[in-house]
Write a protein that holds these residues in place. Structure first.
Motif, PDB file in Angstrom:
ATOM      1  N   PHE A 253      11.517  -3.183   5.351  1.00 18.58           N
ATOM      2  CA  PHE A 253      12.330  -2.148   4.583  1.00 18.58           C
ATOM      3  C   PHE A 253      11.436  -1.172   3.826  1.00 18.58           C
ATOM      4  CE2 PHE A 253      14.738  -1.553   0.528  1.00 18.58           C
ATOM      5  CZ  PHE A 253      15.783  -0.530   1.119  1.00 18.58           C
ATOM      6  N   TYR A 254      10.231  -1.529   3.370  1.00 18.31           N
ATOM      7  CA  TYR A 254       9.514  -0.571   2.922  1.00 18.31           C
ATOM      8  C   TYR A 254       9.285   0.607   4.220  1.00 18.31           C
ATOM      9  CZ  TYR A 254       7.648  -4.074  -0.340  1.00 18.31           C
ATOM     10  OH  TYR A 254       7.689  -4.942  -1.129  1.00 18.31           O
ATOM     11  N   PHE A 255       8.993   0.422   5.174  1.00 12.31           N
ATOM     12  CA  PHE A 255       8.842   1.450   6.408  1.00 12.31           C
ATOM     13  C   PHE A 255      10.184   2.385   6.635  1.00 12.31           C
ATOM     14  CE2 PHE A 255       5.246  -1.534   6.888  1.00 12.31           C
ATOM     15  CZ  PHE A 255       4.206  -0.482   7.320  1.00 12.31           C
ATOM     16  N   LEU A 256      11.263   1.540   6.721  1.00 12.09           N
ATOM     17  CA  LEU A 256      12.473   2.172   7.075  1.00 12.09           C
ATOM     18  C   LEU A 256      12.623   2.998   5.673  1.00 12.09           C
ATOM     19  CD1 LEU A 256      15.222   2.598   8.319  1.00 12.09           C
ATOM     20  CD2 LEU A 256      15.809   0.616   6.885  1.00 12.09           C
ATOM     21  N   ALA A 257      12.607   2.677   4.655  1.00 12.52           N
ATOM     22  CA  ALA A 257      12.900   3.399   3.202  1.00 12.52           C
ATOM     23  C   ALA A 257      12.069   4.491   3.160  1.00 12.52           C
ATOM     24  CB  ALA A 257      12.927   2.616   1.977  1.00 12.52           C
ATOM     25  N   LEU A 258      10.791   4.376   3.242  1.00 12.09           N
ATOM     26  CA  LEU A 258       9.695   5.671   3.100  1.00 12.09           C
ATOM     27  C   LEU A 258       9.868   6.569   4.447  1.00 12.09           C
ATOM     28  CD1 LEU A 258       6.739   3.779   1.748  1.00 12.09           C
ATOM     29  CD2 LEU A 258       8.043   5.300   0.530  1.00 12.09           C
TER      30      LEU A 258
ATOM     31  N   LEU B 255      12.981   8.595   3.540  1.00  9.52           N
ATOM     32  CA  LEU B 255      12.820   9.500   2.194  1.00  9.52           C
ATOM     33  C   LEU B 255      12.259  10.592   2.478  1.00  9.52           C
ATOM     34  CD1 LEU B 255      12.963   6.729  -0.495  1.00  9.52           C
ATOM     35  CD2 LEU B 255      14.847   8.550   0.066  1.00  9.52           C
ATOM     36  N   HIS B 256      10.934  10.271   3.265  1.00  4.50           N
ATOM     37  CA  HIS B 256       9.696  11.256   3.085  1.00  4.50           C
ATOM     38  C   HIS B 256       9.344  11.759   4.618  1.00  4.50           C
ATOM     39  CE1 HIS B 256       9.168  11.503  -0.969  1.00  4.50           C
ATOM     40  NE2 HIS B 256       9.148  10.207  -1.200  1.00  4.50           N
ATOM     41  N   ASP B 257       9.960  10.894   5.638  1.00  5.13           N
ATOM     42  CA  ASP B 257       9.808  11.276   7.159  1.00  5.13           C
ATOM     43  C   ASP B 257       8.237  11.044   7.446  1.00  5.13           C
ATOM     44  OD1 ASP B 257      10.019  11.890   9.587  1.00  5.13           O
ATOM     45  OD2 ASP B 257       9.620  14.170   9.522  1.00  5.13           O
ATOM     46  N   LEU B 258       7.682   9.994   6.685  1.00 11.96           N
ATOM     47  CA  LEU B 258       6.189   9.558   7.082  1.00 11.96           C
ATOM     48  C   LEU B 258       5.753   8.816   8.286  1.00 11.96           C
ATOM     49  CD1 LEU B 258       5.381   8.294   3.477  1.00 11.96           C
ATOM     50  CD2 LEU B 258       5.043  10.723   4.196  1.00 11.96           C
ATOM     51  N   GLN B 259       4.602   8.826   8.559  1.00  9.29           N
ATOM     52  CA  GLN B 259       4.236   8.199   9.570  1.00  9.29           C
ATOM     53  C   GLN B 259       3.911   6.664   9.373  1.00  9.29           C
ATOM     54  OE1 GLN B 259       4.092   9.303  12.907  1.00  9.29           O
ATOM     55  NE2 GLN B 259       4.603  11.151  12.302  1.00  9.29           N
ATOM     56  N   ASP B 260       4.031   5.760  10.331  1.00 13.78           N
ATOM     57  CA  ASP B 260       3.650   4.330   9.890  1.00 13.78           C
ATOM     58  C   ASP B 260       2.598   4.247   9.249  1.00 13.78           C
ATOM     59  OD1 ASP B 260       6.199   3.788  11.126  1.00 13.78           O
ATOM     60  OD2 ASP B 260       5.284   3.014  13.106  1.00 13.78           O
ATOM     61  N   ASP B 261       1.458   4.932   9.604  1.00 13.16           N
ATOM     62  CA  ASP B 261       0.042   4.591   8.844  1.00 13.16           C
ATOM     63  C   ASP B 261       0.021   4.980   7.555  1.00 13.16           C
ATOM     64  OD1 ASP B 261       0.278   7.098  10.089  1.00 13.16           O
ATOM     65  OD2 ASP B 261      -1.905   7.482   9.996  1.00 13.16           O
ATOM     66  N   GLU B 262       0.883   6.320   7.515  1.00 11.78           N
ATOM     67  CA  GLU B 262       0.964   6.685   5.910  1.00 11.78           C
ATOM     68  C   GLU B 262       1.618   5.990   5.213  1.00 11.78           C
ATOM     69  OE1 GLU B 262       1.141  11.606   6.343  1.00 11.78           O
ATOM     70  OE2 GLU B 262       2.770  10.570   7.477  1.00 11.78           O
TER      71      GLU B 262
END
Length: 503
Positions: A34-39, A42-49
């Motif tokens: 859920f952390y990865f989905l939400a971030l 919300l911010h269009d971040l890459q998985d490593d970010e």
């Protein structure tokens, strides 16, 4: 987050994406996914970010990283893209079952967050010893920013719950945080994330549109503003092209230069049908009228275009004002614009003096926007399936099935370029759901029009998920293959045909 009716479909959509993250990233807990989905949403971040942003002790322990307390801060993201630092703190809660999604956001997190914020603001050195090393490094980075500027802070409470904090706890939390003038609180519940998922892949279309002379009229009423305006057809084509600079350019000397650009289909995502090139008589008539000797009367022959947007602005006292549109959607006029584009590509000189009426609606009410799309589509006959294609339930099904590797066609042939075996047709879906769950195979076969009309709410409701659709759909596909195989043997054997033709 409002009082919204709980929906199993909402829970299933989010849960499917969370499971996909867990599988792809080899995470061992759904809350981690859920952390990865939400971030990402919300911010269009890459998985490593995202991984580098997470400070939650449970996540760090489960992934074999540093141990220590997180003080209620599950992730920290620092963004300095625009010069001024924006520091985002996150607290996450994930419900593992649909029943739990109807709970309030746990108020036990409030005091931990408030205490942490106070220690950060006052630069309490002991804080670095109390938290895990990942969070400590984030705190040190924030304190370094303090030496250079006064950053803006954002606190995000993220969950797959339907309710936020209980009213008195929310009031207490906001009073404590808003003592600091540069802090904002953001609440993100299940409905927000589902909405972001359904819009995720669509490009935001912004544009500038010149009005002709003083031919415009504005009206407003509560949660909606309307602008009726007279525009050049070449500008109408320009604002839906696939180049951001062209959409903003209002001083084009030679419009023939825009022929090298293609139409951006994201501008028509909320339209109730897709454009079928030159198939309908009306499309051919639009193209013919725009290039005929009678083309100067196009304004009078055409019903005009309807656009919705998040916001429009223009100088009211100026003649021929420039209208700025943010996040526009053509909800009525897809057929017209595509036909005009085709005609313009062939003969741009005939568009010198062509103009059209345009209705622009500003609203952030998605339900109202959908109704505008439904009610204004009358120039071309629209089937019930087309109208329902922009229904929220249809959009959620599309996103959840996409996470499972399937392409749900809300509109006919929407994914014509994808493998046939991976395409799920919405009309066929309605048929199998009606036959399988409602025990009405005859109606499903012989009364298809009812599926998207009077039977729609019975068939496509909040409890329809990707899995509950795939079960009867795959069974139907298997049965059809078996029928075809058996049919080949029946036609070759008279005795077998007499015994088994009922199949």
């Amino acid at each position: 987050m409002g009082d919204i009716r709980p929906s199993l479909q909402d829970f299933s959509t989010i849960n499917t994406y969370v499971k996909k993250y867990n599988e792809n990233l080899e995470l061992n807990d759904l809350s981690n996914g859920f952390y990865f989905l939400a971030l990402d949403l919300l911010h269009d971040l890459q998985d490593d970010e995202i991984r580098d942003s997470i400070t939650d002790s449970h996540f760090l322990n489960s992934t074999g990283r540093e141990k220590g307390k997180d003080r209620g801060i599950d992730a920290v993201y620092i963004n300095e893209d625009n010069g001024k630092a924006n520091i985002h703190f996150y607290n996450f809660k994930y419900a593992y079952s649909f029943e739990k999604t109807q709970s309030h956001y746990p108020s036990g997190e409030i005091d931990k967050i408030i205490s942490f914020i106070n220690d950060v603001i006052s630069k309490e050195e002991i804080l670095l010893q109390q938290v895990n090393p990942i969070l400590a490094s984030k705190v040190e980075e924030i304190w370094q920013i303090f030496d250079m500027q006064n950053p803006d802070f954002h606190i995000h409470l993220c969950s797959n719950l339907y309710h936020g904090l209980e009213a008195t706890e929310k009031h207490r939390f906001e009073n404590s945080i808003h003592r600091h003038s540069n802090f904002r609180i953001h609440y993100h519940g299940i409905s927000d994330f589902v909405n972001k998922l359904t819009r995720k892949e669509r490009k935001v279309v912004n544009a500038k549109l010149p009005a002709i002379d003083r031919h415009f009229f504005e009206k407003s009423d509560g949660d909606i503003r309307a602008l009726i305006v007279h525009i050049d057809i070449r500008d109408l084509i320009r604002i839906v092209l696939d180049d951001e600079q062209i959409r903003e350019k209002v001083d084009i000397d030679d419009f023939t230069s825009i022929r090298k650009y293609r139409i951006l289909e994201d501008a028509f995502e909320d339209n109730v049908r897709t454009y079928l090139k030159q198939r309908s008589k009306i499309n051919r008539n639009i193209k013919y009228t725009a290039t005929s000797e009678d083309r100067h009367r196009f304004f009078y022959y055409n019903n005009g275009i309807t656009i919705t947007c998040d916001n429009f602005s223009y100088p009211r006292t100026q003649r021929a004002p420039i209208i700025e549109l943010s996040n526009l959607q053509v909800v009525n006029g897809s057929q017209t614009i595509h036909a005009l584009y085709d005609a313009f590509i062939e003969d741009p000189e005939k568009f010198e003096d062509l103009d059209i009426l345009c209705r622009i609606y500003q609203t952030n009410n998605s339900e109202l926007s959908t109704r505008i799309a439904e009610y204004t589509n009358s120039q071309n006959p629209v089937s019930s399936r087309d109208i329902r294609s922009i229904d929220y339930i249809q959009q959620k099904l599309e996103q959840e099935l996409k996470a499972k590797g399937f392409f749900y066609e809300r509109k006919k042939n929407q994914y014509y370029h994808e493998p046939k075996s991976k395409r799920i047709d919405s009309e066929k879906s309605g048929q199998v759901l009606l036959a399988f769950y409602h025990g009405m195979p005859s109606e499903a076969k012989n009364q298809k029009k009812k599926i998207f009309a009077e039977r729609y709410d019975d068939i496509f409701h909040d409890n329809v998920t990707a899995d509950s659709l795939l079960l009867p759909y795959m069974l139907f596909e298997r049965i059809e293959r078996e029928k075809s195989r058996k049919k080949e043997t029946l036609v070759r054997d008279v005795d077998d045909f007499e015994r088994n033709s009922y199949i």
